[in-house]
Design a protein around this motif. Sequence first.
Motif, PDB file in Angstrom:
ATOM      1  N   ALA A 161       0.913  -1.183   0.195  1.00  0.00           N
ATOM      2  CA  ALA A 161      -0.060   0.045  -0.054  1.00  0.00           C
ATOM      3  C   ALA A 161       0.986   1.065   0.033  1.00  0.00           C
ATOM      4  O   ALA A 161       2.058   1.199   0.541  1.00  0.00           O
ATOM      5  CB  ALA A 161      -0.926   0.079   1.108  1.00  0.00           C
ATOM      6  N   SER A 172      -8.810  -4.508   0.901  1.00  0.00           N
ATOM      7  CA  SER A 172      -8.115  -3.734   1.779  1.00  0.00           C
ATOM      8  C   SER A 172      -8.706  -2.157   2.066  1.00  0.00           C
ATOM      9  O   SER A 172      -9.423  -1.877   1.268  1.00  0.00           O
ATOM     10  CB  SER A 172      -6.690  -3.280   1.398  1.00  0.00           C
ATOM     11  OG  SER A 172      -6.676  -2.654   0.038  1.00  0.00           O
ATOM     12  N   GLU A 217      -7.598   0.575   0.811  1.00  0.00           N
ATOM     13  CA  GLU A 217      -7.477   1.099  -0.581  1.00  0.00           C
ATOM     14  C   GLU A 217      -8.478   0.590  -1.619  1.00  0.00           C
ATOM     15  O   GLU A 217      -8.962   1.498  -2.631  1.00  0.00           O
ATOM     16  CB  GLU A 217      -6.037   0.919  -0.946  1.00  0.00           C
ATOM     17  CG  GLU A 217      -5.194   1.759  -0.354  1.00  0.00           C
ATOM     18  CD  GLU A 217      -4.561   1.042   0.919  1.00  0.00           C
ATOM     19  OE1 GLU A 217      -3.826   1.723   1.817  1.00  0.00           O
ATOM     20  OE2 GLU A 217      -4.954   0.166   1.347  1.00  0.00           O
TER      21      GLU A 217
END
Length: 400
Positions: free
Chosen positions: A42, A173, A175
Amino acid sequence: MGLNLRWLWLAVAIVSLPVHGKENRLARIQERGELVVVTRNAPTTYYEGRDGLTGFEYDMVNAFARHLGVKARFVIKDNLAEMLPLLDKGEVDLAAAGLTRTAERKNRYRASRSYQSVTQLVVCRRGGKQPKGIKGLVGIRLAVPAHTSYAELLGKLKKSYPDLRWQEDPELSTEGLLIKVWQKKLDCTVADSNIVDINRRYYPELTVAFKLSRPQPLAWLMPPDANRLVNAVNKWMKEFLKSQEYETLWEKYYGYIEVFDYVDIKAYQRRIRQRLPKYIAWFKQAALNYNFDWTYLASISYQESHWNPRARSPTGVRGIMMLTLTTAKEVGVKSRLDPKQSIFGGARYLDKLRKRLPASIKEPDRDWITLAAYNVGMGHIWDARKLTRKLGKNPDVWGD
């Protein structure tokens, strides 16, 4: 009495023996020369950059590993549902993935001191649902990653707001869910402020509806048997957070996030699509000729002219690299309005500036100081170096 004394001496002897079991995780790390760390791919943690692996958590972990005299080995997982079981089983030494130090996690694992504070934000999309508070979340499509501090907080809030509903995604996730909101497949999600600040640069239509929490500490998590390891982490981190290295890391990854301009970012994305393709081959060739990264040259050009080959400033600099007339003559540019000449001339001038710097200036400071020289001139760089020495700082370090 003699029997009791024998038992007493035996107990003392047992307590005094070296610890080689699960308790002495730190000793095992040093014996094998490897710190095993679980994280996730990430922008705020660990990713493949233009110069290789990088990331705020990645760099911090490597700094700690160097302090221990070992190497860090990273185990990459997609989400917390895959990460936390590795801590439970003791298969990794620590988790470094932007994890909030919640009460539940403190009870379950050993947590380090905090190295960053974040706030949980409700994130939605421009033109979509814009709840003004927790009551406004009732009835909207809301999802968060499973096993996260977001889910933990929503669970607590549900006691006061029983109609509150949300989905806990076991695979995506933070994101990934931000992207779903941007794609209009979700109304809103919850994300930490540092994650939102970075991802809005890629998805500027994302908006912050409201703050869901107060500032919360981020920490590294370690298995329950990591008493000595957590003490070593905390001792090191206390000093590291006061160091120039930490300041440099913070500036590298978060120094630009305070200002967010939706219109400017949209214009930048539009110019990447419409203008950059016309000149990208010249940026790449010029970068190859003078040993620069092509994105370094293109970034300078964008900052100078927004990739406009006919750009002109009130001071007389012109062209896609905004060269002065004197500089253009120095590097053999006949027409500053010719984008190819300007790009190659700008790269040649940057190379000359870089070569004039003392060999004692190492990367990445060398690139930063070269960039400053391109902007203000080498004379000001020499003056700044003298002033830096007078202040008792290191003139070879950009941060000083």
